[in-house]
Design an enzyme around this catalytic site. Structure first.
Site, PDB file in Angstrom:
ATOM      1  N   ARG A 160     -15.413  -2.676   4.647  1.00 37.54           N
ATOM      2  CA  ARG A 160     -15.615  -3.714   4.514  1.00 37.54           C
ATOM      3  C   ARG A 160     -16.227  -4.503   3.867  1.00 37.54           C
ATOM      4  NH1 ARG A 160     -10.789  -2.392   4.014  1.00 37.54           N
ATOM      5  NH2 ARG A 160      -8.952  -2.901   4.457  1.00 37.54           N
ATOM      6  N   GLU A 184      -2.642  -0.031  -7.484  1.00 40.53           N
ATOM      7  CA  GLU A 184      -3.885   0.155  -7.450  1.00 40.53           C
ATOM      8  C   GLU A 184      -4.483   1.061  -7.425  1.00 40.53           C
ATOM      9  OE1 GLU A 184      -5.723  -3.315  -4.276  1.00 40.53           O
ATOM     10  OE2 GLU A 184      -5.826  -0.716  -3.502  1.00 40.53           O
ATOM     11  N   SER A 218       2.016  -2.315   5.498  1.00 41.21           N
ATOM     12  CA  SER A 218       3.276  -3.148   5.306  1.00 41.21           C
ATOM     13  C   SER A 218       4.372  -3.482   5.505  1.00 41.21           C
ATOM     14  CB  SER A 218       2.443  -4.664   5.098  1.00 41.21           C
ATOM     15  OG  SER A 218       2.796  -4.590   3.462  1.00 41.21           O
ATOM     16  N   ASP A 255      -8.005 -10.981  -5.356  1.00 45.18           N
ATOM     17  CA  ASP A 255      -7.634  -9.797  -4.152  1.00 45.18           C
ATOM     18  C   ASP A 255      -8.449 -10.689  -2.827  1.00 45.18           C
ATOM     19  OD1 ASP A 255      -6.983  -7.138  -3.401  1.00 45.18           O
ATOM     20  OD2 ASP A 255      -9.632  -7.263  -3.753  1.00 45.18           O
ATOM     21  N   ASN A 275       0.748  -1.247   0.278  1.00 46.54           N
ATOM     22  CA  ASN A 275       0.459  -0.302   0.028  1.00 46.54           C
ATOM     23  C   ASN A 275       0.870   1.259   0.155  1.00 46.54           C
ATOM     24  OD1 ASN A 275      -2.904  -1.395   0.037  1.00 46.54           O
ATOM     25  ND2 ASN A 275      -3.054  -1.231   2.010  1.00 46.54           N
ATOM     26  N   HIS A 326      -1.877   1.913   9.375  1.00 45.68           N
ATOM     27  CA  HIS A 326      -2.581   2.000   8.755  1.00 45.68           C
ATOM     28  C   HIS A 326      -3.229   3.437   8.308  1.00 45.68           C
ATOM     29  CE1 HIS A 326      -6.120   1.153   5.268  1.00 45.68           C
ATOM     30  NE2 HIS A 326      -5.142  -0.409   5.792  1.00 45.68           N
TER      31      HIS A 326
HETATM   32  O1  SFD Z   1      -5.217  -2.664   2.069  1.00 45.61           O
HETATM   33  C1  SFD Z   1       3.941 -11.286  20.070  1.00 45.61           C
HETATM   34  N1  SFD Z   1      -2.299  -4.066   5.721  1.00 45.61           N
HETATM   35  C2  SFD Z   1      -1.917  -3.532   4.405  1.00 45.61           C
HETATM   36  N2  SFD Z   1      -0.277  -3.558   4.537  1.00 45.61           N
HETATM   37  C3  SFD Z   1      -0.209  -3.338   2.967  1.00 45.61           C
HETATM   38  O2  SFD Z   1       1.282  -3.592   2.822  1.00 45.61           O
HETATM   39  N3  SFD Z   1      -0.686  -4.008   2.093  1.00 45.61           N
HETATM   40  C4  SFD Z   1      -2.274  -4.232   1.883  1.00 45.61           C
HETATM   41  O3  SFD Z   1      -2.658  -5.031   1.527  1.00 45.61           O
HETATM   42  C5  SFD Z   1      -2.877  -4.302   3.286  1.00 45.61           C
HETATM   43  N4  SFD Z   1      -4.592  -4.698   4.108  1.00 45.61           N
HETATM   44  C6  SFD Z   1      -4.394  -5.355   5.098  1.00 45.61           C
HETATM   45  C7  SFD Z   1      -3.491  -5.093   6.022  1.00 45.61           C
HETATM   46  C8  SFD Z   1      -4.007  -5.156   7.474  1.00 45.61           C
HETATM   47  C9  SFD Z   1      -4.749  -6.499   7.790  1.00 45.61           C
HETATM   48  C10 SFD Z   1      -4.726  -7.001   9.245  1.00 45.61           C
HETATM   49  C11 SFD Z   1      -5.964  -6.993   6.755  1.00 45.61           C
HETATM   50  C12 SFD Z   1      -4.880  -5.983   5.063  1.00 45.61           C
HETATM   51  C13 SFD Z   1      -6.520  -8.052   6.510  1.00 45.61           C
HETATM   52  C14 SFD Z   1      -1.237  -3.413   6.590  1.00 45.61           C
HETATM   53  C15 SFD Z   1      -0.095  -4.479   7.117  1.00 45.61           C
HETATM   54  O4  SFD Z   1      -0.512  -5.749   7.358  1.00 45.61           O
HETATM   55  C16 SFD Z   1       0.196  -3.722   9.069  1.00 45.61           C
HETATM   56  O5  SFD Z   1       0.522  -2.604   8.344  1.00 45.61           O
HETATM   57  C17 SFD Z   1       1.621  -4.138   8.757  1.00 45.61           C
HETATM   58  O6  SFD Z   1       1.395  -5.572   8.941  1.00 45.61           O
HETATM   59  C18 SFD Z   1       2.137  -3.861  10.758  1.00 45.61           C
HETATM   60  O7  SFD Z   1       3.290  -4.087  10.457  1.00 45.61           O
HETATM   61  P1  SFD Z   1       3.498  -5.121  12.674  1.00 45.61           P
HETATM   62  O8  SFD Z   1       5.175  -5.390  12.114  1.00 45.61           O
HETATM   63  O9  SFD Z   1       3.448  -3.375  13.270  1.00 45.61           O
HETATM   64  O10 SFD Z   1       2.249  -5.452  12.676  1.00 45.61           O
HETATM   65  P2  SFD Z   1       2.204  -7.277  12.157  1.00 45.61           P
HETATM   66  O11 SFD Z   1       2.784  -7.991  11.435  1.00 45.61           O
HETATM   67  O12 SFD Z   1       1.094  -7.907  12.671  1.00 45.61           O
HETATM   68  O13 SFD Z   1       3.301  -7.804  13.508  1.00 45.61           O
HETATM   69  C19 SFD Z   1       3.296  -7.895  15.243  1.00 45.61           C
HETATM   70  C20 SFD Z   1       3.954  -9.344  16.128  1.00 45.61           C
HETATM   71  O14 SFD Z   1       3.590  -8.934  16.896  1.00 45.61           O
HETATM   72  C21 SFD Z   1       4.041 -10.253  17.259  1.00 45.61           C
HETATM   73  N5  SFD Z   1       2.953 -10.681  18.954  1.00 45.61           N
HETATM   74  N6  SFD Z   1       5.069 -11.468  20.504  1.00 45.61           N
HETATM   75  C22 SFD Z   1       5.562 -11.695  21.618  1.00 45.61           C
HETATM   76  N7  SFD Z   1       4.651 -11.263  21.802  1.00 45.61           N
HETATM   77  C23 SFD Z   1       3.645 -11.155  22.355  1.00 45.61           C
HETATM   78  N8  SFD Z   1       2.152 -10.479  23.423  1.00 45.61           N
HETATM   79  C24 SFD Z   1       2.861 -10.440  21.059  1.00 45.61           C
HETATM   80  N9  SFD Z   1       1.785  -9.819  20.544  1.00 45.61           N
HETATM   81  C25 SFD Z   1       1.925  -9.548  19.530  1.00 45.61           C
HETATM   82  C26 SFD Z   1       3.254 -10.594  16.222  1.00 45.61           C
HETATM   83  O15 SFD Z   1       2.662 -12.997  16.282  1.00 45.61           O
HETATM   84  C27 SFD Z   1       3.949 -10.276  15.169  1.00 45.61           C
HETATM   85  O16 SFD Z   1       5.020 -11.540  14.956  1.00 45.61           O
HETATM   86  S1  SFD Z   1      -5.501  -4.050   3.015  1.00 45.61           S
HETATM   87  O17 SFD Z   1      -6.757  -4.839   3.549  1.00 45.61           O
HETATM   88  O18 SFD Z   1      -5.618  -2.832   4.567  1.00 45.61           O
HETATM   89  P1  AMP Z   2      -8.418  -1.070   1.678  1.00 48.01           P
HETATM   90  O1  AMP Z   2      -8.197  -1.828   1.025  1.00 48.01           O
HETATM   91  O2  AMP Z   2      -9.356  -0.122   2.024  1.00 48.01           O
HETATM   92  O3  AMP Z   2      -7.351  -1.408   3.223  1.00 48.01           O
HETATM   93  O4  AMP Z   2      -7.218   0.217   0.811  1.00 48.01           O
HETATM   94  C1  AMP Z   2      -6.165  -0.211   0.709  1.00 48.01           C
HETATM   95  C2  AMP Z   2      -5.826   1.540   0.241  1.00 48.01           C
HETATM   96  O5  AMP Z   2      -6.591   1.842  -0.642  1.00 48.01           O
HETATM   97  C3  AMP Z   2      -5.289   2.117   1.286  1.00 48.01           C
HETATM   98  O6  AMP Z   2      -4.432   2.425   1.321  1.00 48.01           O
HETATM   99  C4  AMP Z   2      -6.501   2.864   1.379  1.00 48.01           C
HETATM  100  O7  AMP Z   2      -5.929   4.121   2.461  1.00 48.01           O
HETATM  101  C5  AMP Z   2      -6.918   3.036  -0.272  1.00 48.01           C
HETATM  102  N1  AMP Z   2      -8.459   3.399  -0.206  1.00 48.01           N
HETATM  103  C6  AMP Z   2      -9.456   2.241  -0.132  1.00 48.01           C
HETATM  104  N2  AMP Z   2     -10.174   3.094  -0.587  1.00 48.01           N
HETATM  105  C7  AMP Z   2     -10.038   3.853  -1.333  1.00 48.01           C
HETATM  106  C8  AMP Z   2     -10.568   5.461  -1.889  1.00 48.01           C
HETATM  107  N3  AMP Z   2     -12.110   5.076  -2.000  1.00 48.01           N
HETATM  108  N4  AMP Z   2     -10.058   6.033  -2.077  1.00 48.01           N
HETATM  109  C9  AMP Z   2      -8.760   6.942  -1.719  1.00 48.01           C
HETATM  110  N5  AMP Z   2      -8.054   5.495  -1.721  1.00 48.01           N
HETATM  111  C10 AMP Z   2      -8.337   4.546  -0.959  1.00 48.01           C
END
Ligand code: SFD
Ligand code: AMP
Length: 627
Positions: A251, A126, A437, A353, A62, A390
């Site tokens: 969602r 995207e 991520s 997707d 993203n 996020h």
């Molecule tokens: O679009 C312990 N995110 C997306 N990012 C993207 O770049 N593209 C996408 O397509 C993304 N989509 C998305 C995203 C998130 C989610 C939940 C979904 C879909 C369904 C965001 C990224 O995933 C997010 O920004 C990063 O993962 C954040 O990284 P970080 O390192 O802050 O968190 P992590 O990866 O979740 O890791 C956490 C770790 O901590 C561990 N942990 N370990 C020891 N002791 C404890 N008590 C602990 N508690 C947690 C975990 O096991 C893990 O290893 S989209 O749909 O939004």
């Molecule tokens: P999402 O699947 O909603 O997590 O979105 C993935 C990426 O697209 C993130 O960077 C969001 O901020 C962006 N995004 C999602 N929907 C929109 C929208 N309607 N307009 C602009 N950005 C969006």
């Protein structure tokens, strides 16, 4: 008392978590630690190959700026994040990630992540900032690179998986390590370190989820991230920021499939049940949220809000017009062979997707006879989550980099919290939203580099009081003892002498849902409700002493919920402190329904005194980095 062996591990840098930020940290730390003869230890509660938010995979990177190809500049990204967060962001932190993101994306590709390319070999976008990937193995690839980097360090690196971290160890005002327990063997771990990086993600299930019954636990954010970062940093005495800025993504309903690809790539519209397009019909409302409401892109919370207004007026359900969007794409290609090929391609992309990152949504579509090309599909705002990476912003208040940050935002080492030796990245660091991520991976790298610089300048092992550690061990294992002592009395689940973690969680979720603006209160709250929530959270805190665990799995559940409870309190206090509504669509203060730029265009920070439990709330200036 439960008999757990105490295992002591001494290291230089301790990385807590094994997700995107922690894996980035491992790669960077290995490089700098090797140069300086230092040791690195990483601890994850799960198996790094599939832990954290990226467990199931993702469908896009993203964040990509494309500096070299002249696509965008870091300044553009700062404008974007400022706008999306209604003016509240640490622009030094955002810029710092933006200037480094592209190199990490190229590394991810080098490690084997397939990024979509067009016929000219250019990345397929995207949206402006997002690149499409075949991401079902994203986390495996990232974890492998992290483990490989650590393996090259030989005995100077250790990897612990399935060890759940609970509390920080402190030596006065400096962090000295962490304690936790194995969720496989009867072992209590004491990690002693010169610097600690907290990267244990954000929090889910603080609020009551929409999912019930068999679906309970299904949420957008991964159920295993339980607020460990927020708890750990608060307990260390660190200042936190933006604890009010929860994230509510819209969602696909019930299985939480992503919408980004539909809105940005497929150019789909979202409508209410009557066919009205809320983004068009409710455009006037955006005037009330000037200047952000009138600039582009419209902030995520305002997009949510316009849809919520329709829902509140009884015009739901809301729908993603998948049918219409797919038809338009298909009809853009001439009839015949070309079009037939396009139909297959679009259908594959639509399903992929979900299959890349939210497999259950594909299953739900299949199970409920949804053909996206024929029928619109329901969307809904989710329950609130805490995810600083996020479109939310909650996390620790960290130092920025020396070359960018104003003096108010810089205190010695990049990404160090206000506690000496404690570093944060990803969801654990606040006010630098939209890193996602790959940006979390970058931030993990920066934090590790900062932490190693700190160790080189402060190369002494902090003192750890082992008598105090013994007390911590007793407290952490106490739920096992409570269960053993009282299990014979009455029922194993409901018992006057204890509370099981599941019941505890339900109680917390009900408080948050009803009083702090969850789904069932239409994301709306007010002063009396917030005050009532704090009163009830106080009782909950008292009862947390009575948590009972039947086995080690439940022991983890107990501490996950205690950690969530701290996140809940930090959130409630901060929402109460900020006397305005700035992010409608995330939450609405019915008694303070307007945005107040004159008085509240600021960060709200909080911290708790670990010895007295007193909370301190402060305002911090937003200092723009660029015009
Ligand atoms: O679009 C312990 N995110 C997306 N990012 C993207 O770049 N593209 C996408 O397509 C993304 N989509 C998305 C995203 C998130 C989610 C939940 C979904 C879909 C369904 C965001 C990224 O995933 C997010 O920004 C990063 O993962 C954040 O990284 P970080 O390192 O802050 O968190 P992590 O990866 O979740 O890791 C956490 C770790 O901590 C561990 N942990 N370990 C020891 N002791 C404890 N008590 C602990 N508690 C947690 C975990 O096991 C893990 O290893 S989209 O749909 O939004
Ligand atoms: P999402 O699947 O909603 O997590 O979105 C993935 C990426 O697209 C993130 O960077 C969001 O901020 C962006 N995004 C999602 N929907 C929109 C929208 N309607 N307009 C602009 N950005 C969006």
């Amino acid at each position: 008392m439960a008999q757990y062996e105490t295992v002591e591990v001494t290291t230089d840098l301790l990385i807590l978590g094994g997700g995107m930020a922690a894996c980035g940290a491992a790669v960077e730390a290995a490089y700098w630690a090797k140069k300086n003869g230092l040791k690195v230890t990483i601890v994850d509660k799960a198996a790094m190959d599939r832990s954290g938010a990226v467990a199931m995979g993702l469908s896009a990177l993203n964040m990509y700026v494309g500096i070299k190809d002249g696509e965008n500049t870091p300044e553009d990204y700062v404008h974007y994040v400022r706008q999306d967060l209604m003016g509240i962001s640490r622009e030094d932190l955002v810029y710092d990630i933006a200037r480094h993101i592209d190199s990490t994306v190229h590394l991810l590709e080098k490690w084997g992540l397939p990024i979509w390319k067009d016929e000219n070999g250019a990345y397929v976008h995207e949206g402006r900032w997002q690149l499409m990937i075949n991401g079902e193995s994203y986390k495996v690839i990232v974890a492998e690179a992290a483990k490989n980097a650590l393996t090259t360090m030989g005995d100077d690196a250790e990897i612990y998986e399935r060890v759940f971290i609970v509390d920080p160890l402190m030596d006065g005002d400096r962090v000295a390590g962490a304690v936790g327990f194995s969720i496989r063997d009867e072992k209590f771990y004491v990690f002693k370190a010169k610097a600690v990086m907290a990267a244990m993600g954000g929090a889910v299930h603080v609020f009551k989820p929409r999912s019930t019954g068999e679906g309970l636990g299904r949420s957008w954010y991964p159920p295993f991230n339980s607020g460990s970062s927020a708890y750990f940093t608060l307990k260390a005495g660190a200042e936190m920021t933006c604890q009010e800025v929860r994230f509510i993504p819209v969602r696909f309903k019930d299985a939480y499939g992503p919408v980004g690809a539909w809105f940005l790539l497929f150019k789909s519209r979202a409508t209410n049940a009557l066919g009205g397009e809320y983004m068009v019909e409710r455009k006037e409302e955006l005037n009330n949220w000037k200047p952000y409401g009138l600039a582009k892109p419209i902030p995520a919370n305002l997009r949510n809000y316009l849809g919520m207004l329709d829902l509140n007026e009884g015009k739901g359900p809301l729908y993603m017009r998948t049918d219409e969007a797919m038809k338009a794409i298909i009809e853009s290609v001439p009839e015949g062979k070309e079009r037939k090929k396009k139909i297959k391609e679009v259908e594959a992309e639509a399903w992929e997707d979900f299959l890349d990152m939210t497999i259950s949504q594909a299953i739900l579509w299949a199970g409920s006879n949804i053909y996206p090309e024929k029928k619109a599909s329901e969307i809904a705002p989710c329950e609130p989550y805490f995810i600083g990476s996020h479109s939310g912003a909650s996390g620790a208040w960290v130092s920025g980099p020396e070359d960018l940050s104003p003096k108010e935002y810089f205190w010695g080492y990049n990404r160090m919290a206000t506690v000496k030796g404690l570093f944060c990245a990803g969801d654990a660091s606040g006010a630098s939203s939209h890193k996602f991520s790959d940006g979390s991976h970058v931030e993990g790298r920066m934090a590790a580099k900062g932490a190693l610089a700190f160790i080189i300048d402060n190369n002494t092992q902090p003192n750890v009081d082992m008598a105090q550690v013994e007390e911590m061990k007793k407290t952490i294992l106490k739920p096992l003892d409570i269960y053993e002592e009282h299990k014979a009395f009455a029922d194993g689940e409901v018992n006057p002498n204890f509370i099981k973690p599941m019941q505890f969680m339900f109680r917390m979720q009900k408080i948050m849902d009803e009083y702090v603006g969850g789904v069932s209160s239409a994301f709306t709250t007010n002063t009396p409700s917030l005050e009532r929530a704090l009163e009830l959270l106080e009782f909950l805190k008292e009862d947390s002493e009575k948590l009972a665990a039947e086995d080690v799995h439940e022991l983890m559940r107990c501490w996950e919920n205690v950690q969530r409870m701290w996140q809940a309190e930090a959130h409630t206090r901060t929402v109460l402190f900020r006397e305005e509504t700035r992010w409608p669509g995330y939450y609405f203060r019915a008694d303070m329904p307007k945005m107040d730029e004159d008085n509240w265009k600021c960060f709200v920070n909080c911290k708790v005194d670990p010895s007295t439990g007193e909370w301190e709330m402060t305002k911090k200036d937003v200092i723009p980095l660029i015009d």
